[in-house]
Design a protein around this motif. Structure first.
Motif, PDB file in Angstrom:
ATOM      1  N   LEU A  59       0.251 -20.031  -5.279  1.00 28.12           N
ATOM      2  CA  LEU A  59       0.148 -21.134  -6.216  1.00 28.12           C
ATOM      3  C   LEU A  59       1.546 -21.667  -6.566  1.00 28.12           C
ATOM      4  O   LEU A  59       2.433 -20.901  -6.953  1.00 28.12           O
ATOM      5  N   ALA A  60       1.714 -22.959  -6.400  1.00 29.69           N
ATOM      6  CA  ALA A  60       2.998 -23.597  -6.707  1.00 29.69           C
ATOM      7  C   ALA A  60       3.009 -24.079  -8.151  1.00 29.69           C
ATOM      8  O   ALA A  60       1.955 -24.280  -8.766  1.00 29.69           O
ATOM      9  N   ALA A  61       4.205 -24.258  -8.673  1.00 28.34           N
ATOM     10  CA  ALA A  61       4.368 -24.814 -10.012  1.00 28.34           C
ATOM     11  C   ALA A  61       4.778 -26.284  -9.938  1.00 28.34           C
ATOM     12  O   ALA A  61       4.517 -27.053 -10.862  1.00 28.34           O
ATOM     13  N   SER A  62       5.427 -26.683  -8.826  1.00 27.49           N
ATOM     14  CA  SER A  62       5.818 -28.082  -8.652  1.00 27.49           C
ATOM     15  C   SER A  62       6.107 -28.364  -7.183  1.00 27.49           C
ATOM     16  O   SER A  62       6.241 -27.454  -6.373  1.00 27.49           O
ATOM     17  N   GLY A  63       6.223 -29.634  -6.888  1.00 27.92           N
ATOM     18  CA  GLY A  63       6.596 -30.083  -5.550  1.00 27.92           C
ATOM     19  C   GLY A  63       7.599 -31.212  -5.683  1.00 27.92           C
ATOM     20  O   GLY A  63       7.413 -32.107  -6.512  1.00 27.92           O
ATOM     21  N   HIS A  64       8.662 -31.186  -4.902  1.00 28.79           N
ATOM     22  CA  HIS A  64       9.704 -32.209  -4.995  1.00 28.79           C
ATOM     23  C   HIS A  64      10.544 -32.260  -3.723  1.00 28.79           C
ATOM     24  O   HIS A  64      10.491 -31.353  -2.910  1.00 28.79           O
ATOM     25  N   HIS A  65      11.325 -33.344  -3.605  1.00 29.75           N
ATOM     26  CA  HIS A  65      12.198 -33.442  -2.422  1.00 29.75           C
ATOM     27  C   HIS A  65      13.422 -32.554  -2.652  1.00 29.75           C
ATOM     28  O   HIS A  65      13.919 -32.428  -3.761  1.00 29.75           O
ATOM     29  N   GLU A  66      13.843 -31.912  -1.587  1.00 30.63           N
ATOM     30  CA  GLU A  66      15.024 -31.054  -1.653  1.00 30.63           C
ATOM     31  C   GLU A  66      16.261 -31.847  -1.253  1.00 30.63           C
ATOM     32  O   GLU A  66      17.276 -31.834  -1.936  1.00 30.63           O
ATOM     33  N   SER A  67      16.176 -32.547  -0.105  1.00 26.57           N
ATOM     34  CA  SER A  67      17.297 -33.343   0.379  1.00 26.57           C
ATOM     35  C   SER A  67      16.792 -34.306   1.449  1.00 26.57           C
ATOM     36  O   SER A  67      15.708 -34.128   1.987  1.00 26.57           O
TER      37      SER A  67
ATOM     38  N   CYS B 198      13.330 -36.343   5.238  1.00 28.93           N
ATOM     39  CA  CYS B 198      13.438 -35.716   3.919  1.00 28.93           C
ATOM     40  C   CYS B 198      12.717 -34.374   3.923  1.00 28.93           C
ATOM     41  O   CYS B 198      11.610 -34.256   4.452  1.00 28.93           O
ATOM     42  N   ALA B 199      13.349 -33.383   3.333  1.00 32.29           N
ATOM     43  CA  ALA B 199      12.748 -32.063   3.153  1.00 32.29           C
ATOM     44  C   ALA B 199      12.053 -32.062   1.804  1.00 32.29           C
ATOM     45  O   ALA B 199      12.648 -32.409   0.789  1.00 32.29           O
ATOM     46  N   VAL B 200      10.768 -31.676   1.815  1.00 31.44           N
ATOM     47  CA  VAL B 200       9.992 -31.620   0.585  1.00 31.44           C
ATOM     48  C   VAL B 200       9.490 -30.189   0.452  1.00 31.44           C
ATOM     49  O   VAL B 200       9.001 -29.599   1.421  1.00 31.44           O
ATOM     50  N   ARG B 201       9.594 -29.634  -0.749  1.00 31.63           N
ATOM     51  CA  ARG B 201       9.201 -28.247  -0.917  1.00 31.63           C
ATOM     52  C   ARG B 201       8.359 -28.066  -2.164  1.00 31.63           C
ATOM     53  O   ARG B 201       8.428 -28.849  -3.104  1.00 31.63           O
ATOM     54  N   ALA B 202       7.586 -26.990  -2.143  1.00 34.49           N
ATOM     55  CA  ALA B 202       6.819 -26.571  -3.305  1.00 34.49           C
ATOM     56  C   ALA B 202       7.444 -25.269  -3.786  1.00 34.49           C
ATOM     57  O   ALA B 202       7.813 -24.409  -2.980  1.00 34.49           O
ATOM     58  N   VAL B 203       7.571 -25.128  -5.105  1.00 38.90           N
ATOM     59  CA  VAL B 203       8.189 -23.930  -5.661  1.00 38.90           C
ATOM     60  C   VAL B 203       7.264 -23.294  -6.687  1.00 38.90           C
ATOM     61  O   VAL B 203       6.456 -23.971  -7.328  1.00 38.90           O
ATOM     62  N   SER B 204       7.418 -21.971  -6.837  1.00 41.09           N
ATOM     63  CA  SER B 204       6.619 -21.227  -7.804  1.00 41.09           C
ATOM     64  C   SER B 204       7.255 -21.324  -9.184  1.00 41.09           C
ATOM     65  O   SER B 204       8.323 -21.920  -9.350  1.00 41.09           O
ATOM     66  N   VAL B 205       6.621 -20.672 -10.167  1.00 37.82           N
ATOM     67  CA  VAL B 205       7.178 -20.676 -11.526  1.00 37.82           C
ATOM     68  C   VAL B 205       8.515 -19.948 -11.581  1.00 37.82           C
ATOM     69  O   VAL B 205       9.305 -20.155 -12.502  1.00 37.82           O
ATOM     70  N   HIS B 206       8.787 -19.113 -10.597  1.00 41.87           N
ATOM     71  CA  HIS B 206      10.062 -18.392 -10.528  1.00 41.87           C
ATOM     72  C   HIS B 206      11.078 -19.125  -9.655  1.00 41.87           C
ATOM     73  O   HIS B 206      12.093 -18.554  -9.277  1.00 41.87           O
ATOM     74  N   ASP B 207      10.776 -20.363  -9.298  1.00 35.81           N
ATOM     75  CA  ASP B 207      11.634 -21.221  -8.480  1.00 35.81           C
ATOM     76  C   ASP B 207      11.800 -20.693  -7.058  1.00 35.81           C
ATOM     77  O   ASP B 207      12.786 -21.005  -6.389  1.00 35.81           O
ATOM     78  N   ALA B 208      10.838 -19.912  -6.594  1.00 43.81           N
ATOM     79  CA  ALA B 208      10.843 -19.441  -5.202  1.00 43.81           C
ATOM     80  C   ALA B 208      10.106 -20.480  -4.355  1.00 43.81           C
ATOM     81  O   ALA B 208       9.079 -21.029  -4.771  1.00 43.81           O
ATOM     82  N   VAL B 209      10.627 -20.757  -3.176  1.00 43.52           N
ATOM     83  CA  VAL B 209       9.987 -21.721  -2.288  1.00 43.52           C
ATOM     84  C   VAL B 209       8.714 -21.090  -1.721  1.00 43.52           C
ATOM     85  O   VAL B 209       8.761 -20.042  -1.081  1.00 43.52           O
ATOM     86  N   VAL B 210       7.571 -21.761  -1.970  1.00 43.60           N
ATOM     87  CA  VAL B 210       6.290 -21.251  -1.472  1.00 43.60           C
ATOM     88  C   VAL B 210       5.684 -22.195  -0.438  1.00 43.60           C
ATOM     89  O   VAL B 210       4.630 -21.907   0.119  1.00 43.60           O
ATOM     90  N   GLY B 211       6.349 -23.322  -0.182  1.00 48.96           N
ATOM     91  CA  GLY B 211       5.898 -24.258   0.838  1.00 48.96           C
ATOM     92  C   GLY B 211       7.006 -25.242   1.171  1.00 48.96           C
ATOM     93  O   GLY B 211       7.843 -25.564   0.320  1.00 48.96           O
ATOM     94  N   TYR B 212       7.008 -25.724   2.431  1.00 46.46           N
ATOM     95  CA  TYR B 212       8.093 -26.596   2.890  1.00 46.46           C
ATOM     96  C   TYR B 212       7.569 -27.496   3.995  1.00 46.46           C
ATOM     97  O   TYR B 212       6.806 -27.064   4.858  1.00 46.46           O
ATOM     98  N   THR B 213       7.966 -28.751   3.964  1.00 44.71           N
ATOM     99  CA  THR B 213       7.658 -29.671   5.051  1.00 44.71           C
ATOM    100  C   THR B 213       8.744 -30.738   5.117  1.00 44.71           C
ATOM    101  O   THR B 213       9.515 -30.913   4.175  1.00 44.71           O
ATOM    102  N   GLU B 214       8.797 -31.435   6.249  1.00 46.26           N
ATOM    103  CA  GLU B 214       9.736 -32.535   6.412  1.00 46.26           C
ATOM    104  C   GLU B 214       8.950 -33.795   6.705  1.00 46.26           C
ATOM    105  O   GLU B 214       7.954 -33.768   7.431  1.00 46.26           O
ATOM    106  N   ILE B 215       9.403 -34.907   6.143  1.00 43.99           N
ATOM    107  CA  ILE B 215       8.754 -36.196   6.391  1.00 43.99           C
ATOM    108  C   ILE B 215       9.762 -37.157   6.997  1.00 43.99           C
ATOM    109  O   ILE B 215      10.961 -37.063   6.739  1.00 43.99           O
TER     110      ILE B 215
END
Length: 149
Positions: free
Chosen positions: A132-140, A90-107
């Motif tokens: 600084l991220a606004a949220s973190g969630h799975h991408e796919s 699974c790809a998990v990412r953190a996004v900023s308030v502008h929905d830009a990806v600011v972090g990414y990892t795979e589990i």
């Protein structure tokens, strides 16, 4: 001489046992009927193949929570339904308030032959972020043995 009598003498009179007038519908020939049945059977077979084939991606992945620790770290928790035979990535990412990806990892979620559809596998992962991220969630999510392009 009347118009009806004139037409009768010219074209002949219609007999009482003559075939009825065609209704405008044509009957299909035997080869056309066979081709139609074969075509419908083939279409049904293709639809069944795609309908019953295993899905290309895992089902049931849900975001559980996230925590923005600071400008360099976000922690995300997801629930993944493990497969009984194949590993899942699974790809998990953190996004900023502008929905830009600011972090990414795979589990990785290993296969579990005793997987229960009512009990998903809950995974928490740290995501290193560039700001600084606004949220973190799975991408796919995908099966580990499927090539990713």
């Amino acid at each position: 001489m009347t118009a009806t009598a004139d037409l009768s003498s010219r074209y002949g009179r219609r007999s009482s046992h003559a075939s009825p007038q065609p209704s405008g519908r044509r009957r299909m020939s035997r080869p056309a009927i066979i081709a139609t049945v074969v075509g419908l059977a083939a279409a049904s077979g293709v639809a069944a193949w795609y309908g019953l084939a295993p899905g290309p991606t895992p089902d049931g992945t849900k975001d559980v929570s996230y925590e923005v620790v600071d400008s360099t770290l976000t922690r995300a928790t997801i629930a993944v339904q493990p497969d009984d035979a194949r590993d899942i990535v699974c790809a998990v990412r953190a996004v900023s308030v502008h929905d830009a990806v600011v972090g990414y990892t795979e589990i990785d979620v290993p296969a579990d032959p005793a997987a229960d559809s009512s009990t998903p596998h809950v995974v928490t992962t740290d995501i290193t972020t560039t700001q600084l991220a606004a949220s973190g969630h799975h991408e796919s999510c995908w099966y580990a043995d499927d090539p990713q392009i």
